[in-house]
Design an enzyme around this catalytic site. Structure first.
Site, PDB file in Angstrom:
ATOM      1  CB  CYS A  76     -28.181  -1.931  -8.704  1.00 14.02           C
ATOM      2  SG  CYS A  76     -27.637  -1.294  -9.907  1.00 14.02           S
TER       3      CYS A  76
ATOM      4  NE  ARG B 269      -3.102   0.449   3.011  1.00 18.33           N
ATOM      5  CZ  ARG B 269      -4.580  -0.497   3.043  1.00 18.33           C
ATOM      6  NH1 ARG B 269      -4.979  -0.240   2.163  1.00 18.33           N
ATOM      7  NH2 ARG B 269      -3.952  -1.639   3.404  1.00 18.33           N
TER       8      ARG B 269
HETATM    9  C1  LIG Z   1      -0.746  -8.217   2.185  1.00 20.63           C
HETATM   10  C2  LIG Z   1       0.733  -8.444   2.492  1.00 20.63           C
HETATM   11  C3  LIG Z   1       1.431  -7.997   2.521  1.00 20.63           C
HETATM   12  C4  LIG Z   1       1.275  -5.907   1.935  1.00 20.63           C
HETATM   13  O1  LIG Z   1       0.524  -4.920   2.875  1.00 20.63           O
HETATM   14  P1  LIG Z   1       0.638  -3.865   2.738  1.00 20.63           P
HETATM   15  O2  LIG Z   1      -0.544  -3.281   3.801  1.00 20.63           O
HETATM   16  O3  LIG Z   1      -0.408  -3.296   1.205  1.00 20.63           O
HETATM   17  O4  LIG Z   1       1.851  -3.005   2.536  1.00 20.63           O
HETATM   18  C5  LIG Z   1       2.988  -8.026   2.623  1.00 20.63           C
HETATM   19  N1  LIG Z   1       3.190  -9.020   3.088  1.00 20.63           N
HETATM   20  C6  LIG Z   1       2.462  -9.699   2.639  1.00 20.63           C
HETATM   21  C7  LIG Z   1       2.318 -11.604   3.733  1.00 20.63           C
HETATM   22  C8  LIG Z   1       1.247  -9.497   2.528  1.00 20.63           C
HETATM   23  O5  LIG Z   1      -0.468 -10.805   2.404  1.00 20.63           O
END
Ligand SMILES: *Cc1c(COP(=O)(O)O)cnc(C)c1O
Length: 439
Positions: free
Chosen positions: A362, A294
């Site tokens: 919807c 993220r």
């Molecule tokens: C989703 C995930 C991430 C990334 O998480 P962010 O919140 O997008 O930084 C990293 N490692 C694992 C194992 C994940 O499932």
């Protein structure tokens, strides 16, 4: 200020219109249509460089971008150029990364139910590491590795029992999570790997405590648990595991109420937690993996919509409807996620008002933003919703048979279409009507 601590990428105003990456958003909307995802290349590169800079004191650090946040070839190329590896959670993501020219040795494969087909594909790409999530996978991966005559490097995914303050659906490290081995099972799986699974090579431990995290304490707690387990397993089984993958999760600033850590504070907390734990458990020379998703792409992305209808309910609530919604951004309806937005075109002289931004789908729950203060809004205005780079396009659907929006990359006053808008033909491309109905 760290890029993830801003609600939006760097914007400028030109003739009253909002610009990102030197591109006028109103003109982008005209040229490419709406809804439109816009990604700012410099913001992505900037945050990658912040990560590299902040972690430069860590001797052994590997940064892998969690592709699930946003996975396409252009984004992968940019992030690979910044020196990141990747993690993937499906054969589809592996396929895209491979097509983007990513070095597959720098890819870790995560996920709680990798299928036999996916494991087979991952092995044939020669990816660097598997994070083994459960007993079933360990057995399967060993079998498939043996059949190819290879030894596969693995981590094991641990549920460290850490509670972080974040939304229930995006919390993953607590004891009753669907992910990973809980601490009472780790010795059992290690024993199986050591004694029976000769085609698996255990390199370290992995955990991920959640997403959109604002505090540093849970990372320190996580590191303490992981290093303790790693030291304990190494001594009990005479192993030499050295990789500690602490996952991702650093938060971003969707609205002014969000208070994410800077990348620097995050890295300091981790360095601190790691050195404390290494002394405490008497273990040295660990290689740290982090997996941000993220925070790498969210702030770089905005979504442009055209305003259409509006309505005022009898109790005075004002709805403004846009030409997208839950199919291009399911997060508000799924997690009650909050966003900030501005009108991208000139609104000089308009009085501010509180409105609710409704999607066009919807479902009554298809509300993008509840109660936001905006200048008076008219049909034809372009709404820019910020922080849509992560978990928007990657979670998008075709609900109501709408076409997924295009994605444009902006940089240096130039815009390039990096993902086309789906066509109507795309909507039926996979369909086949049985012959007997065509008669
Ligand atoms: C989703 C995930 C991430 C990334 O998480 P962010 O919140 O997008 O930084 C990293 N490692 C694992 C194992 C994940 O499932």
């Amino acid at each position: 200020m760290s890029i993830n601590q801003s609600t939006k990428p760097v914007t400028t105003i030109r003739n009253g219109n909002l610009q990102i990456g030197g591109c006028n958003l109103v003109e982008l909307a005209k040229q490419y249509g709406t809804p439109l995802y816009v990604m700012d290349e410099q913001t992505i590169r900037g945050i990658c460089r912040e990560y590299k800079q902040s972690f430069s004191n860590c001797k052994n650090i590997v940064m892998t971008y969690a592709s699930k946040a946003l996975c396409n070839m252009t984004i992968a190329k940019i992030i690979a150029q910044e020196g990141f590896g990747f993690d993937a959670v499906s054969a589809g993501e592996l396929y895209v990364l491979n097509k983007a020219g990513v070095n597959m040795k720098k890819v870790t494969f995560n996920g709680n139910n990798k299928t036999e087909e996916e494991i087979d594909i991952a092995l044939s790409y020669g990816i660097g590491l598997f994070s083994v999530d459960n007993f079933h996978e360990a057995e399967l991966l060993n079998k498939l590795s043996a059949s190819k005559g290879i030894v596969t490097d693995i981590l094991i995914r641990i549920t460290p029992g850490i509670e972080c303050h974040t939304h229930d659906y995006i919390k993953t490290g607590q004891i009753n999570s669907k992910f990973g081995f809980d601490l009472s099972q780790t010795e059992k799986i290690v024993e199986l790997i050591v004694k029976e699974y000769k085609n698996l090579n255990l390199k370290g431990l992995h955990a991920h405590v959640g997403s959109q995290i604002f505090e540093s304490e849970c990372y320190k707690d996580e590191i303490d648990v992981l290093v303790r387990e790693l030291a304990n397993i190494n001594s009990k089984f005479g192993l030499n595991m050295s990789i500690l993958n602490i996952g991702g999760g650093l938060g971003v600033k969707y609205t002014e109420d969000d208070t994410p850590l800077s990348v620097e504070k995050f890295s300091n907390a981790i360095a601190d937690g790691l050195s404390t734990a290494q002394i405490k458990y008497n273990i040295r020379d660990l290689t740290l993996f982090i997996e941000p998703g993220r925070s790498i792409v969210s702030t770089a992305g905005v979504t442009l919509y055209t305003i259409g209808s509006s309505k005022i309910t009898s109790d005075g609530k004002k709805y403004i409807a846009v030409d997208g919604g839950m199919a291009d951004n399911p997060r508000p309806s799924m997690y009650q996620a909050k966003y900030s937005a501005e009108i991208a075109n000139d609104t000089a002289g308009r009085i501010e008002q509180t409105v609710t931004i409704a999607g066009r789908y919807c479902e009554s729950g298809d509300i993008l933003i509840n109660d936001i203060l905006l200048p008076e809004v008219f049909a034809g205005d372009i709404l820019c919703v910020f922080n849509t780079g992560a978990y928007n396009r990657s979670m998008a659907s075709n609900y109501n048979q709408t076409r997924k929006p295009a994605m444009v990359l902006v940089n240096n006053s130039q815009s390039d279409m990096i993902v086309n808008r789906e066509s109507f033909e795309d909507l039926i491309a996979l369909e086949k009507v049985p012959d007997r109905l065509s008669k």
